[in-house]
Design an enzyme around this catalytic site. Sequence first.
Site, PDB file in Angstrom:
ATOM      1  N   GLY A  50      56.407 -21.187   1.494  1.00 14.90           N
ATOM      2  CA  GLY A  50      57.125 -20.891   0.253  1.00 14.90           C
ATOM      3  C   GLY A  50      57.386 -19.424  -0.022  1.00 14.90           C
ATOM      4  O   GLY A  50      58.442 -19.063  -0.534  1.00 14.90           O
ATOM      5  N   ASP A 106      55.067 -18.073  -3.826  1.00 17.22           N
ATOM      6  CA  ASP A 106      56.362 -18.294  -4.462  1.00 17.22           C
ATOM      7  C   ASP A 106      56.209 -18.625  -5.939  1.00 17.22           C
ATOM      8  O   ASP A 106      56.893 -18.081  -6.783  1.00 17.22           O
ATOM      9  CB  ASP A 106      57.152 -19.398  -3.722  1.00 17.22           C
ATOM     10  CG  ASP A 106      56.352 -20.667  -3.473  1.00 17.22           C
ATOM     11  OD1 ASP A 106      55.165 -20.740  -3.872  1.00 17.22           O
ATOM     12  OD2 ASP A 106      56.903 -21.597  -2.863  1.00 17.22           O
ATOM     13  N   ASP A 109      51.601 -22.608 -10.272  1.00 17.20           N
ATOM     14  CA  ASP A 109      51.831 -23.843 -11.020  1.00 17.20           C
ATOM     15  C   ASP A 109      50.506 -24.271 -11.654  1.00 17.20           C
ATOM     16  O   ASP A 109      50.103 -23.707 -12.667  1.00 17.20           O
ATOM     17  CB  ASP A 109      52.407 -24.872 -10.031  1.00 17.20           C
ATOM     18  CG  ASP A 109      52.828 -26.171 -10.663  1.00 17.20           C
ATOM     19  OD1 ASP A 109      53.228 -26.166 -11.841  1.00 17.20           O
ATOM     20  OD2 ASP A 109      52.775 -27.219  -9.985  1.00 17.20           O
ATOM     21  N   ASP A 165      61.037 -25.354  -1.612  1.00 15.82           N
ATOM     22  CA  ASP A 165      61.704 -26.463  -0.920  1.00 15.82           C
ATOM     23  C   ASP A 165      61.563 -27.786  -1.645  1.00 15.82           C
ATOM     24  O   ASP A 165      60.722 -27.946  -2.523  1.00 15.82           O
ATOM     25  CB  ASP A 165      61.073 -26.649   0.467  1.00 15.82           C
ATOM     26  CG  ASP A 165      59.664 -27.241   0.379  1.00 15.82           C
ATOM     27  OD1 ASP A 165      58.862 -26.741  -0.427  1.00 15.82           O
ATOM     28  OD2 ASP A 165      59.385 -28.222   1.097  1.00 15.82           O
ATOM     29  N   ARG A 171      65.257 -24.184   1.118  1.00 14.41           N
ATOM     30  CA  ARG A 171      64.540 -22.900   1.044  1.00 14.41           C
ATOM     31  C   ARG A 171      65.501 -21.709   1.116  1.00 14.41           C
ATOM     32  O   ARG A 171      65.202 -20.633   0.613  1.00 14.41           O
ATOM     33  CB  ARG A 171      63.528 -22.792   2.192  1.00 14.41           C
ATOM     34  CG  ARG A 171      62.334 -23.722   2.076  1.00 14.41           C
ATOM     35  CD  ARG A 171      61.187 -23.214   2.928  1.00 14.41           C
ATOM     36  NE  ARG A 171      60.175 -24.225   3.199  1.00 14.41           N
ATOM     37  CZ  ARG A 171      59.127 -24.464   2.400  1.00 14.41           C
ATOM     38  NH1 ARG A 171      58.981 -23.785   1.292  1.00 14.41           N
ATOM     39  NH2 ARG A 171      58.240 -25.385   2.723  1.00 14.41           N
TER      40      ARG A 171
HETATM   41  P1  5GP Z   1      49.596 -24.845  -7.581  1.00 16.75           P
HETATM   42  O1  5GP Z   1      48.493 -24.969  -6.587  1.00 16.75           O
HETATM   43  O2  5GP Z   1      49.559 -23.596  -8.429  1.00 16.75           O
HETATM   44  O3  5GP Z   1      49.718 -26.084  -8.448  1.00 16.75           O
HETATM   45  O4  5GP Z   1      50.941 -24.891  -6.815  1.00 16.75           O
HETATM   46  C1  5GP Z   1      51.400 -23.897  -6.054  1.00 16.75           C
HETATM   47  C2  5GP Z   1      52.247 -24.435  -4.955  1.00 16.75           C
HETATM   48  O5  5GP Z   1      52.909 -25.648  -5.330  1.00 16.75           O
HETATM   49  C3  5GP Z   1      53.349 -23.453  -4.650  1.00 16.75           C
HETATM   50  O6  5GP Z   1      52.936 -22.617  -3.596  1.00 16.75           O
HETATM   51  C4  5GP Z   1      54.499 -24.336  -4.257  1.00 16.75           C
HETATM   52  O7  5GP Z   1      54.440 -24.562  -2.864  1.00 16.75           O
HETATM   53  C5  5GP Z   1      54.247 -25.640  -4.940  1.00 16.75           C
HETATM   54  N1  5GP Z   1      55.088 -25.816  -6.158  1.00 16.75           N
HETATM   55  C6  5GP Z   1      54.695 -25.780  -7.442  1.00 16.75           C
HETATM   56  N2  5GP Z   1      55.726 -25.967  -8.276  1.00 16.75           N
HETATM   57  C7  5GP Z   1      56.809 -26.136  -7.506  1.00 16.75           C
HETATM   58  C8  5GP Z   1      58.214 -26.359  -7.777  1.00 16.75           C
HETATM   59  O8  5GP Z   1      58.690 -26.450  -8.922  1.00 16.75           O
HETATM   60  N3  5GP Z   1      59.019 -26.463  -6.697  1.00 16.75           N
HETATM   61  C9  5GP Z   1      58.573 -26.380  -5.412  1.00 16.75           C
HETATM   62  N4  5GP Z   1      59.462 -26.506  -4.443  1.00 16.75           N
HETATM   63  N5  5GP Z   1      57.265 -26.151  -5.109  1.00 16.75           N
HETATM   64  C10 5GP Z   1      56.409 -26.042  -6.149  1.00 16.75           C
HETATM   65 MG    MG Z   2      53.698 -23.009  -1.601  1.00 20.84          MG
END
Ligand code: 5GP
Ligand code: MG
Length: 190
Positions: A50, A106, A109, A165, A171
């Site tokens: 990402g 990237d 979340d 993606d 991407r």
């Molecule tokens: P976390 O572990 O903070 O929940 O998520 C981080 C990872 O989830 C990011 O590196 C990304 O790969 C993926 N991610 C979270 N939200 C999105 C989104 O809206 N779109 C995409 N494509 N990937 C996301």
């Molecule tokens: Mg990621």
Amino acid sequence: MVELTNDLDKILVTEEEIQNRISELGQEINECYTNLANDEIVAVIAIINGAIIFTADLIRHLRLNMELDCIRVSSYRDATSPIQEPEIIDRIRLNLQDRHILLIDDILDTGSTLTKVVDLLNTTRPRTIRTAVLLDKSSRRTVPFEADFIGFNIPDEFVVGYGLDFAEHYRHLPCIGVLKPELQNPPTWT
Ligand code: 5GP
Ligand code: MG
């Protein structure tokens, strides 16, 4: 020619907005590390896939003595929500002892990916660890985590483009947008 932006419901961040903000972030990061001695090195670690495009553009604004490596973490399969705990698939090759780590992703979340990677990197005895993310969906946090450098705060929507993606597609879009709902789970991709 395929026009991929036709697959978007809306554009959240334009190419120009991304590039302008990355230039500003580069200056913020340069200022943050301005007091480093000549022998102090910043190890930039990109979480791939990402962060690949964000990292490539951001590091060209950095005026630092730096090294680059990547770590591969996977949490999403072909779905638009996390279906498993983040898993570290490919480890870092750099020696990070006494380095200043700048970890790049990237999007922040739920916070579980960066929490897990920061915990792992802390075991390598770096001098400092800072984090930079292009996007922050702060309303989705389940683990308390704040990045040091943030490009844009965005609402709770599944976004693609500029490194992000859906099932490894989109991407390479230069902007960030929300995929049309009917394209988010096509049967052919599951
Ligand atoms: P976390 O572990 O903070 O929940 O998520 C981080 C990872 O989830 C990011 O590196 C990304 O790969 C993926 N991610 C979270 N939200 C999105 C989104 O809206 N779109 C995409 N494509 N990937 C996301
Ligand atoms: Mg990621």
